[in-house]
Design a protein around this motif. Sequence first.
Motif, mmCIF file in Angstrom:
data_model
loop_
_atom_site.group_PDB
_atom_site.id
_atom_site.type_symbol
_atom_site.label_atom_id
_atom_site.label_comp_id
_atom_site.label_asym_id
_atom_site.label_seq_id
_atom_site.Cartn_x
_atom_site.Cartn_y
_atom_site.Cartn_z
ATOM 1 N N TRP A 186 4.881 13.647 2.286
ATOM 2 C CA TRP A 186 4.878 12.182 2.571
ATOM 3 C C TRP A 186 3.774 11.825 3.019
ATOM 4 N N ILE A 187 3.145 10.857 2.564
ATOM 5 C CA ILE A 187 2.016 10.129 3.031
ATOM 6 C C ILE A 187 2.405 8.615 3.542
ATOM 7 N N LEU A 188 2.297 8.178 4.673
ATOM 8 C CA LEU A 188 2.716 7.036 5.209
ATOM 9 C C LEU A 188 1.465 6.170 5.238
ATOM 10 N N VAL A 189 1.660 4.896 4.739
ATOM 11 C CA VAL A 189 0.718 3.983 4.722
ATOM 12 C C VAL A 189 1.529 2.318 5.042
ATOM 13 N N ALA A 190 0.513 1.562 5.748
ATOM 14 C CA ALA A 190 1.001 0.097 5.764
ATOM 15 C C ALA A 190 1.541 -0.390 4.451
ATOM 16 N N PRO A 191 2.652 -1.223 4.778
ATOM 17 C CA PRO A 191 3.426 -1.810 3.425
ATOM 18 C C PRO A 191 2.305 -2.472 2.592
ATOM 19 N N GLU A 192 1.636 -3.633 3.089
ATOM 20 C CA GLU A 192 0.251 -4.040 2.562
ATOM 21 C C GLU A 192 -0.633 -3.436 1.851
ATOM 22 N N ALA A 193 -0.630 -1.883 2.310
ATOM 23 C CA ALA A 193 -1.786 -1.289 1.759
ATOM 24 C C ALA A 193 -1.161 -0.352 0.473
ATOM 25 N N LEU A 194 -0.110 -0.460 0.299
ATOM 26 C CA LEU A 194 0.369 0.536 -0.520
ATOM 27 C C LEU A 194 0.039 0.286 -2.060
ATOM 28 N N ASP A 195 -0.005 -0.765 -2.535
ATOM 29 C CA ASP A 195 -0.886 -0.656 -3.883
ATOM 30 C C ASP A 195 -2.061 -0.332 -3.866
ATOM 31 N N GLU A 196 -3.093 -0.585 -2.888
ATOM 32 C CA GLU A 196 -4.451 0.121 -2.695
ATOM 33 C C GLU A 196 -4.265 1.561 -2.617
ATOM 34 N N ALA A 197 -3.489 2.042 -1.720
ATOM 35 C CA ALA A 197 -3.182 3.598 -1.657
ATOM 36 C C ALA A 197 -2.959 4.156 -2.829
ATOM 37 N N GLU A 198 -1.942 3.587 -3.902
ATOM 38 C CA GLU A 198 -1.694 3.993 -5.205
ATOM 39 C C GLU A 198 -2.979 4.093 -6.144
ATOM 40 N N ARG A 199 -3.814 3.064 -6.052
ATOM 41 C CA ARG A 199 -5.077 2.910 -6.971
ATOM 42 C C ARG A 199 -5.948 4.145 -6.307
ATOM 43 N N GLU A 200 -5.939 4.191 -5.175
ATOM 44 C CA GLU A 200 -6.875 5.235 -4.601
ATOM 45 C C GLU A 200 -6.498 6.843 -4.894
ATOM 46 N N ALA A 201 -5.171 6.889 -4.737
ATOM 47 C CA ALA A 201 -4.769 8.277 -5.271
ATOM 48 C C ALA A 201 -4.820 8.602 -6.662
ATOM 49 N N VAL A 202 -4.574 7.479 -7.569
ATOM 50 C CA VAL A 202 -4.772 7.774 -9.035
ATOM 51 C C VAL A 202 -6.240 7.902 -9.454
ATOM 52 N N SER A 203 -6.939 7.297 -8.870
ATOM 53 C CA SER A 203 -8.656 7.447 -9.064
ATOM 54 C C SER A 203 -9.087 8.779 -8.442
ATOM 55 N N LEU A 204 -8.222 9.413 -7.612
ATOM 56 C CA LEU A 204 -8.640 10.785 -7.033
ATOM 57 C C LEU A 204 -8.234 11.811 -8.042
ATOM 58 N N GLY A 205 -7.265 11.482 -8.907
ATOM 59 C CA GLY A 205 -6.812 12.540 -9.821
ATOM 60 C C GLY A 205 -5.130 12.596 -9.688
ATOM 61 N N ALA A 206 -4.487 11.935 -8.963
ATOM 62 C CA ALA A 206 -3.025 11.843 -8.846
ATOM 63 C C ALA A 206 -2.314 11.563 -10.026
ATOM 64 N N ARG A 207 -1.333 12.004 -10.409
ATOM 65 C CA ARG A 207 -0.455 11.442 -11.681
ATOM 66 C C ARG A 207 0.913 10.753 -11.276
ATOM 67 N N PRO A 208 1.151 9.538 -11.600
ATOM 68 C CA PRO A 208 2.390 9.026 -11.200
ATOM 69 C C PRO A 208 3.462 9.823 -11.962
ATOM 70 N N VAL A 209 4.523 10.075 -10.906
ATOM 71 C CA VAL A 209 5.867 10.343 -11.308
ATOM 72 C C VAL A 209 7.064 9.397 -11.397
ATOM 73 N N THR A 210 7.591 9.262 -12.532
ATOM 74 C CA THR A 210 8.750 8.301 -12.503
ATOM 75 C C THR A 210 10.109 9.251 -12.374
ATOM 76 N N ALA A 211 11.004 9.137 -11.345
ATOM 77 C CA ALA A 211 11.980 9.722 -10.981
ATOM 78 C C ALA A 211 13.144 8.863 -11.774
ATOM 79 N N GLU A 212 14.066 9.648 -12.254
ATOM 80 C CA GLU A 212 15.158 9.371 -12.886
ATOM 81 C C GLU A 212 16.389 9.705 -12.238
ATOM 82 N N HIS A 213 17.159 8.631 -11.892
ATOM 83 C CA HIS A 213 18.525 9.171 -11.065
ATOM 84 C C HIS A 213 19.891 8.058 -11.780
#
Length: 134
Positions: A76-103
Amino acid sequence: MTVHKRGFLVLDGTDPEPLARFYAALLDGTVEPSGADHDLLLISGTDGVALGIRRAPDHIPPSWPRPEDSQQSHLWILVAPEALDEAEREAVSLGARPVTAEHNGSRTDRRTDARRFMDPAGHAFVLAAHDASP
């Protein structure tokens, strides 16, 4: 007398150098050799985050999430709520792949305060909004 101890999570991978660079960039940290183990790299972040990346030639990426069983270990990597979208863009630009969990048949909404990813070697991690104010 208690012996001083320090713990950190170690992720296995077939090619540890690029994975270590991925996490160092994501955590705004540095990569250093462990010293004692030539197959282990250590990532130290600006907030004291410690993570190890170890060479494992036969590493098989985990399969997560799977709705039929529990989650595997994940970071778990914690970020400020207002920075979550930016952190997601950064992670994806570095090579992270989003995962959609189904429940229970419903898909996780990407706008939530916890977003799931796989790193370039297939390890699960979550970017989570965290208000650090007292």
